[in-house]
Design a protein around this motif. Structure first.
Motif, PDB file in Angstrom:
ATOM      1  N   LEU A  53     130.940  -1.234 -34.281  1.00 27.21           N
ATOM      2  CA  LEU A  53     130.777  -1.906 -32.992  1.00 27.21           C
ATOM      3  C   LEU A  53     131.352  -3.321 -32.975  1.00 27.21           C
ATOM      4  N   ASN A  54     131.929  -3.729 -34.097  1.00 19.30           N
ATOM      5  CA  ASN A  54     132.512  -5.065 -34.208  1.00 19.30           C
ATOM      6  C   ASN A  54     131.482  -6.146 -33.891  1.00 19.30           C
ATOM      7  N   LEU A  55     130.338  -6.027 -34.537  1.00 17.41           N
ATOM      8  CA  LEU A  55     129.251  -6.981 -34.338  1.00 17.41           C
ATOM      9  C   LEU A  55     128.910  -7.659 -35.655  1.00 17.41           C
ATOM     10  N   SER A  56     128.345  -8.851 -35.581  1.00 16.84           N
ATOM     11  CA  SER A  56     127.887  -9.538 -36.785  1.00 16.84           C
ATOM     12  C   SER A  56     126.583  -8.906 -37.253  1.00 16.84           C
ATOM     13  N   ARG A  57     126.200  -9.207 -38.490  1.00 15.15           N
ATOM     14  CA  ARG A  57     124.939  -8.667 -39.009  1.00 15.15           C
ATOM     15  C   ARG A  57     123.761  -9.154 -38.166  1.00 15.15           C
ATOM     16  N   ALA A  58     123.804 -10.437 -37.774  1.00 18.19           N
ATOM     17  CA  ALA A  58     122.714 -10.995 -36.963  1.00 18.19           C
ATOM     18  C   ALA A  58     122.623 -10.288 -35.617  1.00 18.19           C
ATOM     19  N   SER A  59     123.772  -9.963 -35.025  1.00 20.83           N
ATOM     20  CA  SER A  59     123.775  -9.282 -33.729  1.00 20.83           C
ATOM     21  C   SER A  59     123.198  -7.881 -33.847  1.00 20.83           C
ATOM     22  N   VAL A  60     123.616  -7.168 -34.891  1.00 23.80           N
ATOM     23  CA  VAL A  60     123.090  -5.811 -35.103  1.00 23.80           C
ATOM     24  C   VAL A  60     121.585  -5.865 -35.294  1.00 23.80           C
ATOM     25  N   ASN A  61     121.144  -6.806 -36.121  1.00 23.11           N
ATOM     26  CA  ASN A  61     119.717  -6.931 -36.394  1.00 23.11           C
ATOM     27  C   ASN A  61     118.932  -7.248 -35.135  1.00 23.11           C
ATOM     28  N   SER A  62     119.531  -8.031 -34.227  1.00 20.47           N
ATOM     29  CA  SER A  62     118.834  -8.412 -32.997  1.00 20.47           C
ATOM     30  C   SER A  62     118.634  -7.226 -32.062  1.00 20.47           C
ATOM     31  N   TYR A  63     119.401  -6.149 -32.279  1.00 28.47           N
ATOM     32  CA  TYR A  63     119.268  -4.942 -31.444  1.00 28.47           C
ATOM     33  C   TYR A  63     118.433  -3.855 -32.136  1.00 28.47           C
ATOM     34  N   LEU A  64     117.838  -4.196 -33.262  1.00 26.47           N
ATOM     35  CA  LEU A  64     116.978  -3.248 -33.975  1.00 26.47           C
ATOM     36  C   LEU A  64     115.520  -3.669 -33.804  1.00 26.47           C
ATOM     37  N   PRO A  65     114.600  -2.723 -33.781  1.00 25.83           N
ATOM     38  CA  PRO A  65     113.176  -3.079 -33.626  1.00 25.83           C
ATOM     39  C   PRO A  65     112.651  -3.789 -34.865  1.00 25.83           C
ATOM     40  N   TYR A  66     111.570  -4.530 -34.675  1.00 23.07           N
ATOM     41  CA  TYR A  66     110.913  -5.161 -35.823  1.00 23.07           C
ATOM     42  C   TYR A  66     110.407  -4.076 -36.762  1.00 23.07           C
ATOM     43  N   LYS A  67     110.689  -4.223 -38.046  1.00 17.77           N
ATOM     44  CA  LYS A  67     110.180  -3.268 -39.034  1.00 17.77           C
ATOM     45  C   LYS A  67     108.732  -3.594 -39.396  1.00 17.77           C
ATOM     46  N   LYS A  68     108.439  -4.887 -39.442  1.00 18.77           N
ATOM     47  CA  LYS A  68     107.079  -5.323 -39.756  1.00 18.77           C
ATOM     48  C   LYS A  68     106.829  -6.667 -39.100  1.00 18.77           C
ATOM     49  N   ALA A  69     105.576  -7.000 -38.991  1.00 20.40           N
ATOM     50  CA  ALA A  69     105.205  -8.266 -38.370  1.00 20.40           C
ATOM     51  C   ALA A  69     105.427  -9.415 -39.346  1.00 20.40           C
ATOM     52  N   PRO A  70     105.760 -10.601 -38.824  1.00 21.73           N
ATOM     53  CA  PRO A  70     105.890 -11.773 -39.699  1.00 21.73           C
ATOM     54  C   PRO A  70     104.526 -12.182 -40.228  1.00 21.73           C
ATOM     55  N   TYR A  71     104.457 -12.510 -41.513  1.00 16.17           N
ATOM     56  CA  TYR A  71     103.172 -12.812 -42.118  1.00 16.17           C
ATOM     57  C   TYR A  71     102.993 -14.275 -42.518  1.00 16.17           C
ATOM     58  N   LYS A  72     103.988 -15.116 -42.235  1.00 19.87           N
ATOM     59  CA  LYS A  72     103.842 -16.527 -42.570  1.00 19.87           C
ATOM     60  C   LYS A  72     102.761 -17.139 -41.684  1.00 19.87           C
ATOM     61  N   ALA A  73     101.910 -17.927 -42.308  1.00 17.38           N
ATOM     62  CA  ALA A  73     100.769 -18.497 -41.584  1.00 17.38           C
ATOM     63  C   ALA A  73     101.206 -19.272 -40.352  1.00 17.38           C
ATOM     64  N   GLN A  74     102.249 -20.079 -40.488  1.00 19.98           N
ATOM     65  CA  GLN A  74     102.700 -20.902 -39.368  1.00 19.98           C
ATOM     66  C   GLN A  74     103.172 -20.049 -38.198  1.00 19.98           C
ATOM     67  N   GLU A  75     103.921 -18.985 -38.510  1.00 14.95           N
ATOM     68  CA  GLU A  75     104.423 -18.112 -37.448  1.00 14.95           C
ATOM     69  C   GLU A  75     103.304 -17.279 -36.839  1.00 14.95           C
ATOM     70  N   LEU A  76     102.384 -16.831 -37.684  1.00 18.01           N
ATOM     71  CA  LEU A  76     101.233 -16.087 -37.173  1.00 18.01           C
ATOM     72  C   LEU A  76     100.434 -16.953 -36.198  1.00 18.01           C
ATOM     73  N   SER A  77     100.209 -18.188 -36.583  1.00 22.09           N
ATOM     74  CA  SER A  77      99.456 -19.112 -35.736  1.00 22.09           C
ATOM     75  C   SER A  77     100.186 -19.354 -34.415  1.00 22.09           C
ATOM     76  N   ALA A  78     101.509 -19.550 -34.492  1.00 23.67           N
ATOM     77  CA  ALA A  78     102.300 -19.793 -33.282  1.00 23.67           C
ATOM     78  C   ALA A  78     102.265 -18.591 -32.351  1.00 23.67           C
ATOM     79  N   ASN A  79     102.399 -17.395 -32.908  1.00 23.86           N
ATOM     80  CA  ASN A  79     102.380 -16.186 -32.082  1.00 23.86           C
ATOM     81  C   ASN A  79     101.004 -15.947 -31.466  1.00 23.86           C
ATOM     82  N   ALA A  80      99.952 -16.224 -32.231  1.00 24.90           N
ATOM     83  CA  ALA A  80      98.597 -16.077 -31.701  1.00 24.90           C
ATOM     84  C   ALA A  80      98.382 -17.051 -30.538  1.00 24.90           C
ATOM     85  N   GLU A  81      98.917 -18.269 -30.663  1.00 20.09           N
ATOM     86  CA  GLU A  81      98.788 -19.268 -29.606  1.00 20.09           C
ATOM     87  C   GLU A  81      99.597 -18.861 -28.381  1.00 20.09           C
TER      88      GLU A  81
END
Length: 203
Positions: free
Chosen positions: A81-109
């Motif tokens: 598709l002539n896409l970058s790795r970041a672009s391809v990844n952005s069109y794929l579903p999340y495989k797992k939730a982020p587990y970093k405390a800071q990101e978890l806190s931000a998402n909960a907020e």
């Protein structure tokens, strides 16, 4: 697993609730930008949430999904598709939730604010009272609004007043403008107009 370090956060549930919130906005015909503003996230992450929820559609997203289902790896999809790795990844579903405390806190907020604002709008829609209006006003503090000319602004509430950029608007003035908006009399140049539109009071 990392989540056990933060027992007050359920990472998988937070991710699911974020995806559900994004999907709800998408089904209401909101744009990625509008959903991103509601969830305080960038549009690319919102798109990934929508893909995770299985509701997002576009030619590229559908093609990436089709190739992935066919067993193609990311580097193969990139080449095809002539896409970058970041672009391809952005069109794929999340495989797992982020587990970093800071990101978890931000998402909960994000979820807390989203639910608080949504609930305030629903109460205002059910009962068009001045108290419900002011609850909405308080819930949407620091939410980004845009004037008719595209100027971004936010506001803060101090007692019975709104601090809006370099001006202060008292509650009586807000309520008067609200009554006019409900009656269909809205000044698009007024800073309160985008607020009432977001509340669902005016168009």
């Amino acid at each position: 697993m990392n989540p056990k370090k933060y027992p007050h956060y359920d990472a998988e549930r937070i991710l699911k609730n974020l995806a559900d919130a994004a999907a709800s906005g998408y089904k209401e015909k909101k744009t990625l930008r509008q959903i991103a503003i509601d969830l305080d996230m960038n549009p690319i992450k919102v798109r990934k949430l929508l893909i995770t929820a299985g509701v997002y559609q576009s030619d590229i997203a559908d093609k990436v999904k089709e190739l992935r289902a066919a067993g193609k790896k990311e580097n193969e999809i990139m080449e095809m598709l002539n896409l970058s790795r970041a672009s391809v990844n952005s069109y794929l579903p999340y495989k797992k939730a982020p587990y970093k405390a800071q990101e978890l806190s931000a998402n909960a907020e994000r979820l807390r604010k989203y639910r608080e604002r949504k609930s305030a709008c629903e109460r205002l829609a059910e009962e068009s009272s001045l108290d419900n209006l002011w609850n909405c006003i308080e819930a949407f503090q620091r939410y980004p609004f845009y004037t008719a000319k595209g100027q971004k602004y936010t506001y803060e509430v101090h007692g019975s007043k709104m601090k809006l950029n370099d001006k202060t608007v008292d509650r009586a003035t807000v309520e008067m403008a609200y009554r006019k908006a409900v009656a269909g009399e809205i000044d698009k140049e007024d800073y309160l107009s985008p607020v009432f539109v977001r509340f669902g009071v005016a168009r």
